[in-house]
Design a protein around this motif. Structure first.
Motif, mmCIF file in Angstrom:
data_model
loop_
_atom_site.group_PDB
_atom_site.id
_atom_site.type_symbol
_atom_site.label_atom_id
_atom_site.label_comp_id
_atom_site.label_asym_id
_atom_site.label_seq_id
_atom_site.Cartn_x
_atom_site.Cartn_y
_atom_site.Cartn_z
ATOM 1 N N LYS A 50 0.827 -1.208 0.000
ATOM 2 C CA LYS A 50 0.000 0.000 0.000
ATOM 3 C C LYS A 50 0.862 1.260 0.000
ATOM 4 C CE LYS A 50 -4.213 -1.710 2.237
ATOM 5 N NZ LYS A 50 -5.115 -1.539 3.414
ATOM 6 N N GLU A 54 -0.417 3.447 -2.984
ATOM 7 C CA GLU A 54 -1.362 4.517 -2.668
ATOM 8 C C GLU A 54 -0.725 5.901 -2.776
ATOM 9 O OE1 GLU A 54 -3.461 3.990 0.946
ATOM 10 O OE2 GLU A 54 -4.298 2.038 0.376
ATOM 11 N N THR A 55 0.572 5.985 -2.592
ATOM 12 C CA THR A 55 1.301 7.231 -2.845
ATOM 13 C C THR A 55 2.552 6.903 -3.655
ATOM 14 O OG1 THR A 55 2.559 7.033 -0.788
ATOM 15 C CG2 THR A 55 0.514 8.299 -0.687
ATOM 16 N N SER A 226 -6.681 9.101 0.779
ATOM 17 C CA SER A 226 -5.969 7.912 1.238
ATOM 18 C C SER A 226 -6.416 7.462 2.619
ATOM 19 C CB SER A 226 -4.453 8.188 1.270
ATOM 20 O OG SER A 226 -3.990 8.506 -0.013
#
Length: 266
Positions: A50, A54-55, A226
Motif C-alpha cells: 500500500k 497509494e502514494t 488515502s
C-alpha cells in the motif's frame, strides 16, 4: 555500570524506531489492539504494498535525493573555500568575519523563514526545486566545521603547493579538500540527515505532489483520499528512514574521524 547506562540510553533512543517497524508489519486489527506487543502474530507485507501503490514513494525518494544532493553540492562548493580562507589566509577583518559566522550559528532557520518565503515568492520560485535548495546553501555550520579542520593543517604544505605553481583555487580543491574528506563526510551526514527529514520548509515552500520530499509526501497517507491508515503510514516511514540508516552505517568511521578532527567531539 557505564555500559548498562549506555545500553539503557540506546534502548530509549531506538524504541520509537523499533515500534515504527513493528507497526509497519502488523495487521490493522493488531495495531489498535488493547494489549501492546512488539511482535505481530503474522507479517502484514501488504502495508508496504500500500505504501508504494497509494502514494508515489519512489518519486518522493527521488525528490529527496535531488534536494539533499543539490544542497550538499552547493554547500561544499561555497563553504570549503570560505573556511580555507578563514583558516589559512591573513586578511583584514578576518576575526570579525569568523565572529559573524559564529553568530550565525545562533540564528535558527525558522527566524528567517518568512523573509526567505517572501523573497522567493517575489521572484516566482516557490513550489520548485530551487525553493527547496537555495535557502540552505549558506551554511555557517559548514564553514565553522571546515575552518576548524583546515586550521590544524600545516601552512607550509600549502605554501609548497603555491611554489610549485598551483593557483589558490587548485590549492583548495586539489590539496586541502582531499585532506578534509573526514570532515566532509561528517558534514555530509549532518546535512543530508537534516534536509532529508525536514518537513517544516517543504510544507511551506511547496504544494505540488510532483516535487514533494519524503516527509512531505508521506503526509498524503493522511488526506481524505488515502485515509488515515497507520500500517502503510509506518511502512512509508520505514522506507524513507532506511536510506539514512544505511548511509550512516557505511560512513560511520569517517564520520567519527571528522568530528574528532573538527574539534566537535566532546
Amino acid at each position: 555500570m557505564s555500559t548498562l547506562l549506555l545500553l539503557a540510553g540506546a534502548t530509549l533512543i531506538l524504541l520509537p524506531f523499533i515500534w515504527m517497524l513493528s507497526l509497519s508489519l502488523k495487521p490493522q486489527d493488531e495495531i489498535f489492539a488493547s494489549t501492546i506487543t512488539l511482535l505481530p502474530s503474522r507479517l502484514e507485507w501488504g502495508n508496504y504494498v500500500k505504501a508504494f501503490t497509494e502514494t508515489n514513494i519512489p518519486l518522493f525518494l527521488w525528490n529527496g535525493f535531488v534536494v539533499v544532493a543539490g544542497i550538499l553540492f552547493f554547500q561544499l562548493l561555497f563553504s570549503i573555500p570560505c573556511a580555507f580562507a578563514l583558516a589559512q589566509r591573513n586578511f583584514r577583518l578576518r576575526t570579525v568575519v569568523f565572529g559573524l559566522v559564529l553568530a550565525a550559528l545562533l540564528v535558527p532557520f525558522h527566524v528567517t523563514a518568512i523573509p526567505i518565503f517572501l523573497g522567493l515568492a517575489a521572484v516566482n520560485l516557490l513550489d520548485s526545486y530551487a525553493a527547496l535548495i537555495l535557502p540552505f546553501i549558506p551554511t555557517a555550520f559548514g564553514i565553522f566545521l571546515f575552518r576548524q579542520f583546515f586550521a590544524q593543517m600545516s601552512t607550509e604544505l600549502f605554501d609548497a603547493a603555491r611554489v610549485d605553481g598551483l593557483s589558490e583555487t587548485a590549492v583548495v580543491w586539489r590539496i586541502a579538500f582531499p585532506l578534509a574528506l573526514p570532515a566532509a563526510t561528517a558534514f555530509a551526514i549532518f546535512s543530508v540527515t537534516a534536509h532529508w527529514n525536514d518537513l517544516f520548509w517543504p510544507l511551506i515552500a511547496t504544494t505540488s505532489p510532483e516535487i514533494a520530499t519524503p516527509p512531505r509526501g508521506i503526509l498524503y497517507f493522511r488526506d481524505q483520499e488515502s485515509g488515515d491508515d497507520v500500517g502503510p503510514l509506518m511502512a512509508g516511514a520505514v522506507i524513507i528512514t532506511a536510506p539514512l540508516v544505511l548511509a550512516f552505517l557505511f560512513a560511520q568511521r569517517k564520520f567519527m574521524q571528522g568530528l574528532a578532527a573538527g574539534g566537535l567531539k566532546g
